[in-house]
Design an enzyme around this catalytic site. Structure first.
Site, PDB file in Angstrom:
ATOM      1  CG  HIS A  86     133.102 -32.772 -25.208  1.00 37.22           C
ATOM      2  ND1 HIS A  86     132.474 -31.591 -25.523  1.00 37.22           N
ATOM      3  CD2 HIS A  86     133.734 -32.550 -24.031  1.00 37.22           C
ATOM      4  CE1 HIS A  86     132.722 -30.690 -24.588  1.00 37.22           C
ATOM      5  NE2 HIS A  86     133.479 -31.247 -23.663  1.00 37.22           N
ATOM      6  CG  ASP A 222     129.803 -30.448 -27.568  1.00 37.57           C
ATOM      7  OD1 ASP A 222     129.506 -31.609 -27.236  1.00 37.57           O
ATOM      8  OD2 ASP A 222     130.931 -29.967 -27.389  1.00 37.57           O
ATOM      9  CB  SER A 649     132.718 -29.833 -20.911  1.00 39.83           C
ATOM     10  OG  SER A 649     133.883 -29.334 -21.518  1.00 39.83           O
TER      11      SER A 649
END
Length: 714
Positions: A86, A222, A649
């Site tokens: 992402h 991810d 992240s």
């Protein structure tokens, strides 16, 4: 018997303590002390110098700020960089088309020549740190107004920044800590040639999408892989075909060992923002005003996105990254408000403030220093409550609502140049030329029909939900005239504006004229002026002094407490362990998920839960190779007790020996209040297991060029 019972009690206590989350986002350069002792108690085998040093290569040198809000880490000697899917989604989307749908199909560069450049993408390496509190506060006095104090601090900061930076190509920033009680200078080396190397298919990197976001159990690969390039001499440089892969000062070996409950875990990264020392009024504001307002605006926006994305694959590609960005903090605020209420955070802050009052009252000097700060805070938040909802709607439904309206913001400067009688046509044309690339990028990923529906829906909501006295003049006038229906207004504006039509925009850029009569520009400017006016009103009451004193007082009151600073997108270290989770009565979550769990969620054709056929075949054949665990399962994700937030992240999850075992990508639903109040019993970090990364690269993508570049350890 008594001795055995005592030993059993101690063992049970240690088990309970081990299952608690480990609070703290520590500045890694200052861990040599209590923190290091705690880390070693949990199993860390590294020295402070091996973790963070300016004198020798250390873990710090493998960690980067990725883009404008994520973390990444080097995983090879040649600048190969790992971050979350992402985090790299915008770059993948920019390279995608219906013919080359890298979002759905994934992307794998089979050689360095196939790696894709990304204009505007940067990574930053931390190069220097200095506490500059004394210099920043030079000339600042207690009797100054907050405005004068801020002006003096800004003046001192600019001077220090210029002195440190000189003529060098580095980035220097001075950041406040502990509500302005401390200031630290950070210097970064910024690299501007960062190329896309690999990205898994949507059904791996985005598996679970909005439904699974912020929840455990998760089943997502991810990750995204990039490479940092430098000039031939190793210095930072913009993209050039002559640039070469970075020679990594330090990179992280990848471990195949896997994880077990109790294993030590450490995360280094750039957490964005927390507010864990705020007063009760700030918490109440999030619960009652900020959270609900953002959720309402983004719900409206996402409904229109989904309608158009589901109907057209080309629109899906254009808006995948945009939708993910809007959706992420839409669901975040839903969870945060829910958990703040559930965990009674507001009530706990009131209790803490009462304890502070009692402590301050016990000493006349403390009473004199801190008397009245809560009255100041309460007055501030009571006053802010009159403006907060309107200000959020101005931003979320106004000048950051519809895309054309938001794009028009970028033309304020050129319009002021055009309308100034002191500027020549040459200067105007220079500004116009500077906007041509931005216009091309905007229209590449712009859908007029979608933006029309978004703009109508948001303006309808804006008019309906905001106090009429606080509405921008245009929105109030049109809404009053049309009973809150902005359909005709938006249709007329879109028929005339240059901001929704690429041909009109290109013609205007070749012959720039005043934009004041462009209906989209005029709407944007009216909303912006209204926002400025409301902001000026809201800023008439402040509580900066009270917040600063409260923070100072808390640290004085709790002298034995090891205070860590709130997150502010500077490098932090957190430590913890792999653990399962018991978020509620009779509910226990295992610490890992497996590929079997992916297939249990699999829904063919569903945009959130479809998976690639290659992955299905590997699962059916149980073809996991050396990446299976001792039970023969392929672990996909695991959870730890580490403390993270947005900005982490892509952060590496590092084991006791300094090897990479996971990639942090999320927090859990039960602890969504964690940015304001850390929840020791249930806070978890959700991580992708590195064995799943290697499995995807090796077994599914057969990207042997990447496998040969990695250092893999048992």
């Amino acid at each position: 018997m008594s001795k055995k019972i005592n030993l059993l009690c101690i063992a049970l206590m240690m088990l309970v303590m081990g299952a608690r989350a480990d609070e703290g986002m520590w500045l890694p350069y200052s861990i040599n002390g209590q923190n290091l002792a705690d880390m070693q108690r949990l199993g860390c085998k590294l020295t402070a110098e091996q973790i963070f040093s300016f004198n020798q290569p250390s873990l710090k040198d493998a960690i980067v700020q990725f883009g404008g809000g994520c973390t990444g880490e080097l995983i090879s000697p040649e600048g190969l960089l790992l971050t979350n899917h992402h985090c790299g989604l915008g770059q993948v989307q920019a390279h995608s088309s219906v013919e080359h749908d890298y979002l759905q199909d994934g992307f794998w560069a089979r050689s360095k020549a196939e790696e894709l450049p990304n204009e505007g993408l940067t990574v930053s390496f931390l190069a220097y740190i200095e506490d500059v509190t004394t210099a920043i506060l030079k000339g600042v006095t207690d009797d100054m107004s907050e405005a004068d104090r801020a002006a003096k601090i800004s003046e001192n900061g600019k001077k220090l920044t210029l002195e440190r930076k000189g003529k060098r190509d580095v980035e220097v920033e001075i950041v406040p800590f502990y509500h302005g009680n401390q200031y630290i200078l950070f210097e970064y080396d910024v690299y501007r040639d960062v190329r896309l190397v690999a990205c898994p298919p949507w059904g791996i990197g985005k598996f679970g999408a909005d439904t699974d976001n912020w929840t455990w159990p998760r089943h997502k690969g991810d990750f995204c892989i990039f490479r940092v390039y430098t000039a031939p001499d190793g210095s930072p440089a913009k993209y050039s075909k002559d640039n070469v892969p970075m020679k990594s000062k330090h990179f992280l070996p990848i471990s195949l060992k896997g994880v077990q409950p109790g294993d030590y875990t450490m995360i280094l990264g750039y957490p964005g923002s927390t507010d864990r020392y705020s007063a009760s009024g700030a918490v109440k504001n999030v619960i009652d005003l900020e959270g609900p307002a953002i959720v309402d605006c983004r719900t409206t926006k996402l409904e229109q996105y989904r309608k158009h994305m589901d109907a057209d694959p080309a629109v899906f590609i254009q808006y995948a990254s945009k939708q993910a960005s809007v959706s992420n903090y839409w669901k975040y605020y839903i969870g945060q408000v829910k958990q703040l209420k559930r965990n009674k955070v507001y009530e706990k802050r009131l209790e803490q403030e009462q304890a502070f009052r009692q402590w301050a009252a016990q000493d006349k000097n403390r009473k004199a220093k801190y008397d009245g700060i809560f009255d100041e805070m309460n007055n501030y938040w009571n006053y802010q409550s009159k403006y907060q909802k309107a200000l959020i709607y101005h931003r979320e439904a106004g000048w950051h609502g519809g895309e054309a309206v938001s794009f028009a913001l970028r033309f304020r400067r050129i319009n002021s140049v055009i309308e100034s009688k002191d500027n020549s046509q040459k200067i105007i044309n220079a500004h116009a030329n500077g906007l041509k690339k931005a216009a091309q990028d905007f229209f590449k990923d712009y859908n007029k029909a979608l933006d029309r529906d978004v703009t109508i829906a948001l303006l309808n909501l804006f008019y309906k939900d905001v106090n009429p006295a606080q509405l921008p003049a245009t929105i109030k006038k049109v809404g009053d005239k049309n009973h809150g229906d902005f359909t005709a207004f938006v249709d007329n504006a879109f028929a005339k504006s240059i901001f929704v039509d690429q041909a009109k925009m290109e013609a205007w850029l070749n012959n720039p004229k005043s934009l004041s009569k462009d209906p989209v520009y005029a709407l944007m400017y009216d909303i912006l002026q209204s926002y400025w006016n409301l902001s000026d009103q809201a800023e008439k009451v402040e509580c900066g002094r009270a917040n600063r004193l409260y923070m100072e007082g808390l640290m004085e009151m709790q002298k034995d407490r090891n205070f860590y600073p709130d997150a502010n997108f500077t490098m932090r270290l957190t430590y913890g362990s792999v653990q399962d989770c018991q978020p509620a009565d009779a509910i226990t979550y295992n610490y890992i998920t497996t590929l079997d769990g992916v297939m249990a969620k699999y829904k063919p054709g569903n945009w959130e839960f479809d998976v690639p056929q290659d992955l299905i075949k590997l699962w059916e054949n149980h073809d996991y190779g050396r990446y299976a665990d001792k039970n023969g399962d392929l672990v996909v994700n695991f959870i730890t007790t580490n403390d993270i937030t947005g900005g982490n992240s892509g952060s590496p999850v590092i084991d006791a020996q300094g090897n990479l075992i996971g990639l942090a990508f999320d927090g859990n639903w039960e602890a969504m209040s964690g940015d304001i109040a850390f929840e020791n019993e249930v806070q978890r970090t959700i991580c992708m297991d590195m064995r799943y990364l290697l499995f995807i690269i090796d077994k599914m993508a057969n990207a042997q060029n990447l496998m040969q570049e990695l250092k893999i350890v048992q």
